[in-house]
Design a protein around this motif. Sequence first.
Motif, PDB file in Angstrom:
ATOM      1  N   ARG A  96      12.902 -50.346 -29.037  1.00 61.05           N
ATOM      2  CA  ARG A  96      11.678 -50.309 -29.447  1.00 61.05           C
ATOM      3  C   ARG A  96      10.927 -49.612 -30.371  1.00 61.05           C
ATOM      4  N   TRP A  97      10.374 -50.230 -31.036  1.00 60.06           N
ATOM      5  CA  TRP A  97       9.164 -50.798 -32.392  1.00 60.06           C
ATOM      6  C   TRP A  97       8.206 -49.671 -32.107  1.00 60.06           C
ATOM      7  N   ALA A  98       8.046 -50.212 -30.509  1.00 58.44           N
ATOM      8  CA  ALA A  98       6.348 -50.241 -30.497  1.00 58.44           C
ATOM      9  C   ALA A  98       6.511 -48.604 -29.536  1.00 58.44           C
ATOM     10  N   LYS A  99       7.597 -48.899 -29.659  1.00 53.71           N
ATOM     11  CA  LYS A  99       7.424 -46.936 -29.073  1.00 53.71           C
ATOM     12  C   LYS A  99       7.305 -46.218 -29.775  1.00 53.71           C
ATOM     13  N   TYR A 100       8.181 -46.413 -31.341  1.00 54.97           N
ATOM     14  CA  TYR A 100       7.804 -45.233 -32.148  1.00 54.97           C
ATOM     15  C   TYR A 100       6.494 -45.659 -32.853  1.00 54.97           C
ATOM     16  N   TYR A 101       5.988 -46.305 -32.892  1.00 53.66           N
ATOM     17  CA  TYR A 101       4.112 -46.848 -33.515  1.00 53.66           C
ATOM     18  C   TYR A 101       3.451 -46.507 -32.715  1.00 53.66           C
ATOM     19  N   ASN A 102       3.781 -45.486 -32.416  1.00 57.03           N
ATOM     20  CA  ASN A 102       3.225 -44.589 -31.188  1.00 57.03           C
ATOM     21  C   ASN A 102       2.969 -43.321 -31.988  1.00 57.03           C
ATOM     22  N   ARG A 103       1.460 -42.803 -31.998  1.00 58.16           N
ATOM     23  CA  ARG A 103       0.844 -41.688 -33.034  1.00 58.16           C
ATOM     24  C   ARG A 103       2.081 -40.668 -31.774  1.00 58.16           C
ATOM     25  N   GLY A 104       1.907 -40.281 -30.491  1.00 62.24           N
ATOM     26  CA  GLY A 104       2.822 -39.429 -30.183  1.00 62.24           C
ATOM     27  C   GLY A 104       4.469 -39.197 -30.480  1.00 62.24           C
ATOM     28  N   ASN A 105       5.215 -40.596 -31.121  1.00 62.28           N
ATOM     29  CA  ASN A 105       6.183 -40.684 -31.588  1.00 62.28           C
ATOM     30  C   ASN A 105       6.612 -40.980 -33.310  1.00 62.28           C
ATOM     31  N   TYR A 106       5.051 -41.453 -33.754  1.00 57.45           N
ATOM     32  CA  TYR A 106       5.698 -41.432 -35.086  1.00 57.45           C
ATOM     33  C   TYR A 106       5.671 -40.174 -36.461  1.00 57.45           C
ATOM     34  N   ILE A 107       6.794 -40.462 -37.684  1.00 56.24           N
ATOM     35  CA  ILE A 107       7.104 -38.997 -37.843  1.00 56.24           C
ATOM     36  C   ILE A 107       5.803 -39.565 -39.244  1.00 56.24           C
ATOM     37  N   PHE A 108       4.666 -39.539 -39.132  1.00 48.40           N
ATOM     38  CA  PHE A 108       3.643 -38.860 -40.659  1.00 48.40           C
ATOM     39  C   PHE A 108       4.102 -37.641 -41.691  1.00 48.40           C
ATOM     40  N   LYS A 109       4.987 -37.353 -41.496  1.00 45.26           N
ATOM     41  CA  LYS A 109       4.704 -36.528 -42.137  1.00 45.26           C
ATOM     42  C   LYS A 109       6.292 -36.155 -43.311  1.00 45.26           C
ATOM     43  N   ASP A 110       6.594 -35.568 -44.552  1.00 41.94           N
ATOM     44  CA  ASP A 110       7.473 -35.856 -45.459  1.00 41.94           C
ATOM     45  C   ASP A 110       8.853 -35.892 -44.609  1.00 41.94           C
ATOM     46  N   ASP A 118      11.011 -34.846 -45.210  1.00 41.40           N
ATOM     47  CA  ASP A 118      12.254 -33.411 -46.043  1.00 41.40           C
ATOM     48  C   ASP A 118      11.789 -32.652 -45.244  1.00 41.40           C
ATOM     49  N   GLU A 119      10.478 -32.585 -44.438  1.00 44.18           N
ATOM     50  CA  GLU A 119      10.265 -31.396 -43.949  1.00 44.18           C
ATOM     51  C   GLU A 119      10.242 -30.876 -42.573  1.00 44.18           C
ATOM     52  N   VAL A 120      10.574 -32.177 -41.884  1.00 43.96           N
ATOM     53  CA  VAL A 120      10.705 -32.534 -40.368  1.00 43.96           C
ATOM     54  C   VAL A 120      12.325 -31.405 -40.271  1.00 43.96           C
ATOM     55  N   GLN A 121      11.906 -30.828 -39.020  1.00 40.40           N
ATOM     56  CA  GLN A 121      13.271 -29.108 -38.199  1.00 40.40           C
ATOM     57  C   GLN A 121      13.273 -29.642 -36.859  1.00 40.40           C
ATOM     58  N   PRO A 122      14.495 -29.778 -36.563  1.00 45.10           N
ATOM     59  CA  PRO A 122      15.870 -29.624 -37.370  1.00 45.10           C
ATOM     60  C   PRO A 122      16.160 -30.998 -38.282  1.00 45.10           C
ATOM     61  N   PRO A 123      16.828 -31.597 -39.450  1.00 49.56           N
ATOM     62  CA  PRO A 123      16.884 -31.888 -40.526  1.00 49.56           C
ATOM     63  C   PRO A 123      17.226 -33.637 -39.725  1.00 49.56           C
ATOM     64  N   ILE A 124      16.615 -34.339 -40.102  1.00 52.37           N
ATOM     65  CA  ILE A 124      17.043 -36.291 -39.299  1.00 52.37           C
ATOM     66  C   ILE A 124      18.415 -36.447 -40.705  1.00 52.37           C
ATOM     67  N   THR A 125      18.850 -36.678 -39.712  1.00 51.85           N
ATOM     68  CA  THR A 125      20.853 -36.988 -39.514  1.00 51.85           C
ATOM     69  C   THR A 125      20.433 -38.600 -39.609  1.00 51.85           C
ATOM     70  N   GLY A 126      21.920 -39.025 -40.084  1.00 51.40           N
ATOM     71  CA  GLY A 126      22.275 -40.476 -39.706  1.00 51.40           C
ATOM     72  C   GLY A 126      22.345 -40.777 -38.165  1.00 51.40           C
ATOM     73  N   ASP A 127      22.916 -39.496 -37.286  1.00 50.42           N
ATOM     74  CA  ASP A 127      22.687 -39.371 -36.253  1.00 50.42           C
ATOM     75  C   ASP A 127      21.727 -38.801 -34.992  1.00 50.42           C
TER      76      ASP A 127
END
Length: 688
Positions: free
Chosen positions: A223-237, A239-248
């Motif tokens: 669901r793209w609409a679920k990701y395009y939600n202020r509570g779910n979308y990742i606005f920041k860089d 590389d700064e997200v913890q834990p790191p975002i991996t392919g899994d």
Amino acid sequence: MSCFLVNNYVGLQFIMFACARGALNPLTFAPLPLGSIKPLGWLDDQLRLMSNGLAGHEHDFYPIVSDSVWLGGQSEYSPLNEGIPYWLNGLVPLAYSLDDDRLKRQTDDVVDYILNHQQSDGWLGPEEPADRDIWGRFPLCLGLMQLVDANESKSAQVLPALYDFVSLVRLMLIRNNGFEEFWGRVRYADMTIVLQWLLEKHPGNHTHTLLETMSLLNGRGLRWAKYYNRGNYIFKDLDEVQPPITGDSVVFPYVHAVNAAQGMKAGAVIYRFNDDASLLESARNGVNWTLTYHGDPAGSITGDERESGLAPNRGSELCTAVETMYSLSYLYQALGDRVFADRCERAAFNALPVMFTNDLWAHQYLVLPNQPFSHSLHGPNPFWNTGDQSILYGAAPNYPCCTVNMPQGLPKFLSASFVQVGANGIGHALLSPARVTTTLPSGTHVSLACNTTYPFTNTFHYTFTASAPFTLHLRLPSWASAYEIHATSGSGAAPKTYTAASLPSDTHTGMLALDLLETGSVTYDLRADIRTEDRGNDTISVYHGALLYALDVGFSDSTTKDSSISVSGTDPLTDETEATNRIPAAAHNHYIMNTKPWNIAIDPATLVYHTADNEGEYELPNPIWAYEGPPGYITAQGCEIAWGIEMQVPAVPPAKGTRACVGEVREVVLRPYGSLKVHMAVLPVMER
């Protein structure tokens, strides 16, 4: 629309909506048939360079195409088997936009083989039932859709095969098969576009199957609409997200840059059959947030595989650029928001051309906004998941997907440049030199040509003949500070002049509507001013009109034979033969280095635009995207500052307060980004 409903599953209400309505929700602007729009001027030059370059010769020598597993060969770069589908999706519009018989023979050969080898249950492709993933068929079906759109004589061959395949996909989805990996679950809007085209153009007795398959794809998709939600979308860089975002990571399918480019249009596509208006706002958010928080200054998405933020030493992939263009052109047709067309042009005139050599025989996998050199890297680099050849110009640097996917970019831009507006109107949606010949739903036959050197200058000359009066709609870019139109319509008629005071644009679409008689001409002048956009940390990017301007760092270009491709046979350019290891002589790797300092800060108050003295009569060179090819340039005062290399590329610009000049203040030159294969496009503001 005739429907009957037999299945009981989530999404049935969507089918009921479309059946009750009798149609899909309409597009704001209807696309014109492929081939009805032909390129002129520099756009024709570029497409012919594509035909004569790498895109037009992959069928002759590039193993992923010439020796594809789809054609009984041995070559493929991924178990998804997406190579030939990507290639066909771009070669069909290139072939028919140019009326190029050689390219048409290539697409015919491939289509004939694939359809002649369609499996008995309807499957398209070489896979056995246990190994089937439907994602790789999506671009194939887009290519087949365009083929029928351009050549109605292909209908008898293509449509039955498509319907057999769709029937199989429906069954696979009901049985919870078909998506072995996540790619198709985030890219399913592409297949939905094909299903909607079939429903509107060639429904036969398949209405229910088409609607049910749309609903099943949507139900199985992420669901793209679920990701395009202020509570779910990742606005920041990221590389700064913890834990790191991996392919899994659960979120990874949404932040893979090519997925993000394709996903931007998903809400508008799904809305057409399920009538959920909330998807439109979510699609608008998706475009705005993605290009604001993860966009590069050239109009693409920053993502060296995964999105990364705004750092100018991070890369944007060529696949991402062409998919961004396609999504934005679709969104303008679907929703009509002027910003989508503005953003599509920005990508087409900046992000796309910078990634190709002048002869279009070599391309990059990644381009960096701040990239003063292009060569092989060795060892650690700042990219999330790309290798030593990421920024090298070559036939297939780093990974083959861009080599086969890149041909769709400019041909699809051309095919979306004019649109049908209502029953009796033609709109110039994506501004560029082209001619269109079509019959409108009203029955009015129109032949119209636009001669222009846009985006290098900002004047358009239209001539037209029509069988009856019609309305011409001209898009006003949001960056234009003023405009003037001179229109002569009808035999012996006096010209009329229009400005913003007498002909305001539509506030939503940006279109200016001119009611015209059967013959005449229109001149459309736009005023452009220098603009700067903040890129964070007191850095800026510089624009004039639709073009991004970057620091001219000079260049030297040395080439070596591209040894990454090993084939047998004939050189298509020279007809010289060799038993093994033969590739076209033009397929080089390019090692491009700067010859001027790149570590420059500028004073934005000193920016001045310059153009050719004879701009009104200026004839653009071919290739236009060569160094000093475009007529305009910008000067500014600047100086060298202390700014070093980090992980083999320029570090992020020095922080404000640490930019003291280390050399004299002098004049520096900025040129159109697409003409500078090495460049600096995110510049720190000089501190005096």
